[in-house]
Design an enzyme around this catalytic site. Structure first.
Site, PDB file in Angstrom:
ATOM      1  CE  LYS A  76     -45.425   7.078  16.464  1.00 13.96           C
ATOM      2  NZ  LYS A  76     -45.103   8.433  17.445  1.00 13.96           N
ATOM      3  CD  GLN A 129     -44.712  10.129  19.967  1.00 19.17           C
ATOM      4  OE1 GLN A 129     -44.760   9.604  18.706  1.00 19.17           O
ATOM      5  NE2 GLN A 129     -45.032   9.300  21.010  1.00 19.17           N
ATOM      6  CG  ASP A 134     -51.466  10.358  16.159  1.00 18.89           C
ATOM      7  OD1 ASP A 134     -51.046   8.982  16.254  1.00 18.89           O
ATOM      8  OD2 ASP A 134     -50.433  11.073  16.654  1.00 18.89           O
TER       9      ASP A 134
HETATM   10  N1  GUN Z   1     -47.939   8.747  22.472  1.00 23.13           N
HETATM   11  C1  GUN Z   1     -49.107   7.538  22.736  1.00 23.13           C
HETATM   12  N2  GUN Z   1     -49.004   7.504  22.133  1.00 23.13           N
HETATM   13  C2  GUN Z   1     -49.234   8.191  21.237  1.00 23.13           C
HETATM   14  C3  GUN Z   1     -49.889   8.061  19.545  1.00 23.13           C
HETATM   15  O1  GUN Z   1     -50.286   6.754  19.317  1.00 23.13           O
HETATM   16  N3  GUN Z   1     -49.944   8.893  18.900  1.00 23.13           N
HETATM   17  C4  GUN Z   1     -48.803   9.678  19.329  1.00 23.13           C
HETATM   18  N4  GUN Z   1     -49.459  10.958  18.162  1.00 23.13           N
HETATM   19  N5  GUN Z   1     -48.816   9.783  20.693  1.00 23.13           N
HETATM   20  C5  GUN Z   1     -48.884   9.049  21.193  1.00 23.13           C
END
Ligand code: GUN
Length: 285
Positions: free
Chosen positions: A53, A97, A120
């Site tokens: 990211k 996350q 998200d």
């Molecule tokens: N963990 C697995 N996929 C994701 C996601 O799309 N966003 C976040 N914040 N954590 C994750």
């Protein structure tokens, strides 16, 4: 043999578009989209995602800020950081996350994020808006799946879509997006009886369960579109999806590979949501 949908190429073209829009925003509106990513602990998979990211943000010209917190951080400290980021005018997107360690209440944390900055799309307000119509932000993986279908020219209306996996992150929101586009949607899960009889009905099969190569060739209809969201590491180190690619590509019309299918699209959609949040923060937007 199935056509392999190239998620890397589609995501690259989306990132290029975002890079150009960002450069115009910076010049004409004097604003740089900013994303804050919070990672608690040291889950190896999460560390890889967070690294990707950050790299993607830098590539398109965003401000990227990481908060790497120890595994034993308390919920209050995490909430305080979110409160500060909610007020920070340089930050337009906040991502925590997942998964979080067991002593932290995930729902309390996600609810604390300003829904406008919830790139998200996991805040209950955005989840609710997804159900009823247009959310401020759509969860990244489901949005990426829809983009893959659209950009490959696969129509959804009237199709039988079967989703294996009912997570809040992928399965449920993907079902809603498909339903909003007039697919007939079935969600399967661990308690589903006779899974193969349901997956064999799918015109569009989406698999997000986290079990290596569980979908076999005889579980897929001839000519189906198969979207594999799984990322699993085998004991020999190889990364595979939830779909047995070798077997299923002999039956499907389209299939996404792992890696190089859905994964890069998730990150491209995160950039898209952050760009939209930055644009919406401008006066008069
Ligand atoms: N963990 C697995 N996929 C994701 C996601 O799309 N966003 C976040 N914040 N954590 C994750």
């Amino acid at each position: 043999m199935a056509v392999v949908i190239d998620g890397n190429a589609i995501a690259r073209s989306i990132r290029e578009d975002i890079r150009e829009k960002t450069s115009v925003l910076k010049m004409e509106r004097r604003i740089t989209p900013g994303l804050a990513v919070i990672l608690v602990g040291s889950n190896p998979a999460s560390e890889i995602y967070v690294g990707r990211k950050k790299k993607a943000c830098e590539e398109v010209g965003f401000l990227s800020r990481d908060y790497l917190l120890p595994e034993d951080v308390d919920e209050k400290t995490l909430i305080n950081i979110i409160d500060e980021l909610n007020e920070d005018p340089d930050i337009h997107g906040i991502l925590v996350q997942l998964p979080l360690p067991g002593h932290i209440r995930t729902s309390e944390v996600l609810q604390r994020i300003d829904p406008q900055k919830d790139v998200d799309g996991f805040h209950p307000l955005n989840m609710g808006l997804l159900l009823t119509g247009k959310p401020l932000h759509t969860p990244c993986t489901p949005k990426g799946i829809m983009e893959l279908l659209d950009r490959t020219g696969i129509s959804v209306e009237g199709k039988e879509a079967v989703i294996v996996g009912r997570s809040n992150i992928v399965g449920k929101p993907t079902a809603i997006l498909l339903l909003n586009r007039n697919a007939t949607v079935t969600i399967c899960h661990t308690r589903t009886r006779d899974l193969p009889s349901l997956t064999r009905r799918a015109d569009i099969l989406i698999v997000a369960v986290g079990r290596a190569e569980m979908i076999k060739g005889n579980m897929v209809k001839e000519g189906a579109v198969v979207i594999d969201v799984g990322v699993n590491r085998l004991p020999n180190g190889k990364v595979v999806g939830d779909v047995d690619f070798q077997e299923v590509s002999c039956h499907a019309a389209y299939i996404t590979p792992v890696p190089g299918g859905v994964g890069p699209m998730t990150i491209a959609m995160l950039l898209d949501n952050t760009l939209n949040a930055a644009v919406r923060s401008l006066p008069g937007a």
